[in-house]
Motif scaffolding. Sequence first.
Motif, PDB file in Angstrom:
ATOM      1  N   ASP A 218       0.834  -1.205   0.000  1.00 17.20           N
ATOM      2  CA  ASP A 218       0.000   0.000   0.000  1.00 17.20           C
ATOM      3  C   ASP A 218       0.869   1.256   0.000  1.00 17.20           C
ATOM      4  O   ASP A 218       0.603   2.198  -0.757  1.00 17.20           O
ATOM      5  CB  ASP A 218      -0.921  -0.015   1.219  1.00 17.20           C
ATOM      6  CG  ASP A 218      -1.886   1.149   1.236  1.00 17.20           C
ATOM      7  OD1 ASP A 218      -2.649   1.293   0.260  1.00 17.20           O
ATOM      8  OD2 ASP A 218      -1.881   1.918   2.209  1.00 17.20           O
ATOM      9  N   ALA A 219       1.907   1.260   0.838  1.00 17.62           N
ATOM     10  CA  ALA A 219       2.793   2.430   0.900  1.00 17.62           C
ATOM     11  C   ALA A 219       3.477   2.669  -0.435  1.00 17.62           C
ATOM     12  O   ALA A 219       3.623   3.815  -0.880  1.00 17.62           O
ATOM     13  CB  ALA A 219       3.825   2.235   2.012  1.00 17.62           C
ATOM     14  N   HIS A 221       2.416   1.839  -3.466  1.00 22.96           N
ATOM     15  CA  HIS A 221       1.474   2.361  -4.459  1.00 22.96           C
ATOM     16  C   HIS A 221       1.062   3.789  -4.158  1.00 22.96           C
ATOM     17  O   HIS A 221       0.820   4.574  -5.091  1.00 22.96           O
ATOM     18  CB  HIS A 221       0.253   1.448  -4.538  1.00 22.96           C
ATOM     19  CG  HIS A 221       0.497   0.188  -5.317  1.00 22.96           C
ATOM     20  ND1 HIS A 221       1.129  -0.901  -4.776  1.00 22.96           N
ATOM     21  CD2 HIS A 221       0.223  -0.132  -6.615  1.00 22.96           C
ATOM     22  CE1 HIS A 221       1.229  -1.852  -5.685  1.00 22.96           C
ATOM     23  NE2 HIS A 221       0.685  -1.420  -6.808  1.00 22.96           N
ATOM     24  N   ARG A 222       1.001   4.126  -2.904  1.00 18.85           N
ATOM     25  CA  ARG A 222       0.707   5.523  -2.576  1.00 18.85           C
ATOM     26  C   ARG A 222       1.855   6.424  -3.026  1.00 18.85           C
ATOM     27  O   ARG A 222       1.638   7.535  -3.507  1.00 18.85           O
ATOM     28  CB  ARG A 222       0.450   5.666  -1.073  1.00 18.85           C
ATOM     29  CG  ARG A 222      -0.814   4.962  -0.602  1.00 18.85           C
ATOM     30  CD  ARG A 222      -1.071   5.200   0.875  1.00 18.85           C
ATOM     31  NE  ARG A 222      -1.391   6.592   1.128  1.00 18.85           N
ATOM     32  CZ  ARG A 222      -2.575   7.144   0.904  1.00 18.85           C
ATOM     33  NH1 ARG A 222      -3.560   6.414   0.428  1.00 18.85           N
ATOM     34  NH2 ARG A 222      -2.781   8.412   1.148  1.00 18.85           N
ATOM     35  N   ARG A 223       3.063   5.933  -2.869  1.00 20.83           N
ATOM     36  CA  ARG A 223       4.222   6.719  -3.306  1.00 20.83           C
ATOM     37  C   ARG A 223       4.221   6.886  -4.822  1.00 20.83           C
ATOM     38  O   ARG A 223       4.516   7.960  -5.348  1.00 20.83           O
ATOM     39  CB  ARG A 223       5.504   6.023  -2.854  1.00 20.83           C
ATOM     40  CG  ARG A 223       6.788   6.735  -3.287  1.00 20.83           C
ATOM     41  CD  ARG A 223       8.011   6.014  -2.747  1.00 20.83           C
ATOM     42  NE  ARG A 223       8.076   4.640  -3.211  1.00 20.83           N
ATOM     43  CZ  ARG A 223       8.553   4.294  -4.410  1.00 20.83           C
ATOM     44  NH1 ARG A 223       8.985   5.231  -5.261  1.00 20.83           N
ATOM     45  NH2 ARG A 223       8.601   3.033  -4.760  1.00 20.83           N
ATOM     46  N   GLY A 225       1.556   6.673  -6.701  1.00 19.74           N
ATOM     47  CA  GLY A 225       0.307   7.245  -7.166  1.00 19.74           C
ATOM     48  C   GLY A 225      -0.433   6.327  -8.120  1.00 19.74           C
ATOM     49  O   GLY A 225      -1.173   6.789  -9.005  1.00 19.74           O
ATOM     50  N   ARG A 245      -7.303   3.527  -4.522  1.00 22.62           N
ATOM     51  CA  ARG A 245      -6.838   4.690  -5.277  1.00 22.62           C
ATOM     52  C   ARG A 245      -6.017   5.564  -4.350  1.00 22.62           C
ATOM     53  O   ARG A 245      -6.555   6.086  -3.356  1.00 22.62           O
ATOM     54  CB  ARG A 245      -8.027   5.473  -5.824  1.00 22.62           C
ATOM     55  CG  ARG A 245      -8.873   4.683  -6.809  1.00 22.62           C
ATOM     56  CD  ARG A 245     -10.183   5.372  -7.095  1.00 22.62           C
ATOM     57  NE  ARG A 245     -11.050   5.372  -5.923  1.00 22.62           N
ATOM     58  CZ  ARG A 245     -12.171   6.081  -5.819  1.00 22.62           C
ATOM     59  NH1 ARG A 245     -12.542   6.848  -6.815  1.00 22.62           N
ATOM     60  NH2 ARG A 245     -12.896   6.019  -4.731  1.00 22.62           N
ATOM     61  N   PRO A 246      -4.743   5.729  -4.608  1.00 27.82           N
ATOM     62  CA  PRO A 246      -3.869   6.445  -3.664  1.00 27.82           C
ATOM     63  C   PRO A 246      -4.315   7.851  -3.316  1.00 27.82           C
ATOM     64  O   PRO A 246      -4.068   8.331  -2.215  1.00 27.82           O
ATOM     65  CB  PRO A 246      -2.521   6.461  -4.403  1.00 27.82           C
ATOM     66  CG  PRO A 246      -2.576   5.268  -5.301  1.00 27.82           C
ATOM     67  CD  PRO A 246      -4.002   5.164  -5.740  1.00 27.82           C
ATOM     68  N   GLN A 247      -4.989   8.519  -4.220  1.00 29.18           N
ATOM     69  CA  GLN A 247      -5.365   9.910  -3.970  1.00 29.18           C
ATOM     70  C   GLN A 247      -6.814  10.078  -3.529  1.00 29.18           C
ATOM     71  O   GLN A 247      -7.261  11.199  -3.319  1.00 29.18           O
ATOM     72  CB  GLN A 247      -5.121  10.739  -5.252  1.00 29.18           C
ATOM     73  CG  GLN A 247      -3.732  10.602  -5.833  1.00 29.18           C
ATOM     74  CD  GLN A 247      -2.638  10.911  -4.836  1.00 29.18           C
ATOM     75  OE1 GLN A 247      -2.790  11.785  -3.987  1.00 29.18           O
ATOM     76  NE2 GLN A 247      -1.522  10.200  -4.928  1.00 29.18           N
ATOM     77  N   CYS A 251      -7.941   3.469   2.157  1.00 25.89           N
ATOM     78  CA  CYS A 251      -6.688   2.777   1.865  1.00 25.89           C
ATOM     79  C   CYS A 251      -6.727   1.388   2.503  1.00 25.89           C
ATOM     80  O   CYS A 251      -7.672   1.032   3.212  1.00 25.89           O
ATOM     81  CB  CYS A 251      -5.494   3.578   2.380  1.00 25.89           C
ATOM     82  SG  CYS A 251      -5.347   3.629   4.190  1.00 25.89           S
ATOM     83  N   ARG A 333     -13.884   4.617   4.325  1.00 25.03           N
ATOM     84  CA  ARG A 333     -12.677   5.379   4.646  1.00 25.03           C
ATOM     85  C   ARG A 333     -12.757   5.834   6.091  1.00 25.03           C
ATOM     86  O   ARG A 333     -13.794   6.313   6.555  1.00 25.03           O
ATOM     87  CB  ARG A 333     -12.552   6.589   3.733  1.00 25.03           C
ATOM     88  CG  ARG A 333     -11.297   7.420   4.007  1.00 25.03           C
ATOM     89  CD  ARG A 333     -11.146   8.548   3.003  1.00 25.03           C
ATOM     90  NE  ARG A 333      -9.986   9.345   3.302  1.00 25.03           N
ATOM     91  CZ  ARG A 333      -9.977  10.395   4.114  1.00 25.03           C
ATOM     92  NH1 ARG A 333     -11.119  10.776   4.677  1.00 25.03           N
ATOM     93  NH2 ARG A 333      -8.873  11.073   4.355  1.00 25.03           N
ATOM     94  N   CYS A 340      -4.166   7.545   5.394  1.00 25.48           N
ATOM     95  CA  CYS A 340      -4.831   8.370   4.390  1.00 25.48           C
ATOM     96  C   CYS A 340      -5.704   9.469   4.986  1.00 25.48           C
ATOM     97  O   CYS A 340      -6.327  10.237   4.245  1.00 25.48           O
ATOM     98  CB  CYS A 340      -5.682   7.495   3.469  1.00 25.48           C
ATOM     99  SG  CYS A 340      -7.134   6.759   4.270  1.00 25.48           S
TER     100      CYS A 340
END
Length: 804
Positions: A218-219, A221-223, A225, A245-247, A251, A333, A340
Amino acid sequence: MTSPAEAETVLPDSRPEPEQRRAGSQPGPGSAPGPLPGAPGAAEELLGGAGLSPSARLGFKLHLQPTVVPGEAAYLMSRRGVTALHGTHAEALVPLLDGTRSLEGVLREAAPVLGAAEALLTVNDLLAAGLLRSVRPDTGPDRAAEAYWDLAGLDGGTTAARLRYAAVWIEALTDVDREAVAEMCRASGLGIADDPDRADFSLVLCDDYLSPGLRDVDADHRRRGRPWLIAKACGADPWVGPVFRPQDGPCWSCLATRLAGHRRSEWPVRRALGLDGPPRRPEASLAAGRTIALHIAVLEAAKWLAGIRYDAQEVLHTFDTLQLSARSHRVSRLPQCGVCGDPELVARNVRAPFVPVSRPKATLTSGGHRALTPEQMLTRYGGLVDPVTGIVKEITRAPRTPAGLHAYVSGHNLAMGPPTLAELRAGLRALSGGKGLTDTEARVSALCEAVERYSGTRHGDEPVVRDSYRALGEDAVHPNACQLYHDRQFRDREAWNRGGSPFRHVPERFDEARPTEWTPVWSLTAGRQRLLPTSMLYFTQGGPAADGLHADSNGNAAGSSREDALLQGFLELVERDAVALWWYNRTAQPGVDIDAFGEPYADVLRAACGRLGRELWVLDLTSDFGIPVLAALSRRTDKPAEDVIFGFGAHFDPRLALRRALSELGQLLPAVCEARPDGTGYGIDDPDALEWWRNATVAGRPWLAPDARVPARTPADWSYRPRADLLDDVAAVTELVRERGMELLVLDQTRPDLELPVVKVIVPGMRHFWSRLAPGRLYDVPVALGRLAAPTPYEELNPTPLFV
């Protein structure tokens, strides 16, 4: 993205002509405006508006099969249904729209039957309805795939071509054959990335959604994006989704928090084996089931890359291959998520002053005065019940509940904090539950208790101050001002704790010089912040706190508003305080004339007790607060062991206090309703409860019976005037506490992701009904009320701890 063809309708000839769909008619509201018929450049304007070139060959989308029945209609058939196009325009144009002609060619060949303006209007109508596409000479080899994208409302040819250049990265945290999954992707027209840096989308495969490696996934993919889809293809119940979706959206940590809440039975094994993730389980699946799950995951990846967006991509889908069923589970969320969201959100809410506001009461009947009705509560918060992503797995009718009564259970009681699996199964309060006069009321009660316990559990984002009691000064409240253990209990704690029951547990004496964690609470009576040890305010999810203190559920409450929850928490304090005064001093209390209340539920409960060979009576335990507190009791009359049970209730309205006491007794009835003369058949195996039921009799404990020296109470014995606003009730109880020289403390435990208000109410000095025997109200109030001539000596207090 959706297509008009998804809802194709049959328009039979028998329908009146004006209601039939007529090719060439003006498009309805919301349709794309057509060109001016007959104007110069009209064809080019029409094609340009549809994103087509003048040389484009027009044909029906590949999922449609056109068939003309002369004199009747032109039918467009697909696997979703049939669309009928009526009129000579349709019959003339449909055969020409076969993908071999440009618009100019279609108009030219239709000219003998239709004029250019009429033909353009008809084509415009078909384009606006999403029935036509541009047919390219380089149509791909997989016409079925292009037809699928056409059906989805996309341009099938363009979409299929684009997907061939998309790059999917396959990441496997399990022993799945990565190349086999890559081949599945290629078979569905997807390109495969050979480097994660070049990927547009990731498909992450695991054998457990709580696998430790997923946090790093997860980290990463967030990095980057980059969106990613999680799937578990193993087991008899494969899982697919959601797309993270990272944005935007929840999460993996949001999902993991909810999933972990349903896996508490694994904790003893994890602790014993020193695992940082879930224990491995044997594989139990067929190749067909695994393949189905992987293909569904690939399908979801393809739809995402094609640009399709719909709500189901945000949920977790589970498939039961044994029963051939599927379920969808909403993934929420968490606004306070440390990954997130805003990890300081809970701390800010707790530190803020607790300011009650006006809350008109929606109901003055049922189980209490609330800002919402039970039906409104269930509608608003019913989504918190889900076996996978909810905080409550399910709400089920309590086993053994007699007919006519309403009692439900809603999962493990977090307030008990059991350290072993054995303790998960035992204990009178091992499960959270609810009761009520109606089925809906009982369900809401069970839901609220589960939310109350969940919200009162420490999650790690609560505000804390680390210091010693002596260093904090007057801001700190000494823990024993609330826990109220006697010095002799501290001295004899080994004997008290020998049985292991939480109802009689005595901690070590609090070390005032030792630093510990403190959390702010708000004083409504003083209008300032105070501090209490965090371990007394929140249930721990592991072993005991380092300071030796532990939280209990006394004063914890959920409600339809913060004001509602505050009042319910305070009424619970009043109830348990009054029960303790009666129980440990063993004073005879007035009976209550149940019939004088005209309460229908009393008749239902009395009938249920009668069928079980039991009798029912009620005592008045009202204390110096003047708020009605009633105790409902029942015993067996057809065997030596009387199985005495009780339920308690407190409310400003004596009628509601009676309902609460009766419904709580009904909630306990299933534990004893199948007890047999040989001492077996009880619904639980809590040793304190079993000792009481097998040995306690009213003759041996006469304080359980109504005091025959005074008349039975009726509603007229209480002065009660209803208030229309919960804020007025809050002001009244605040003044009641202040008049007695006490302090009303409130902790807002509402979790931002749940939104259901939860508070913990603390009034130092008020008694718990467990064995907390320090000097104070337990000794003084019975004398002040005239129940006793002198305080009961410590050694003469009731040695039997209350076990609920």
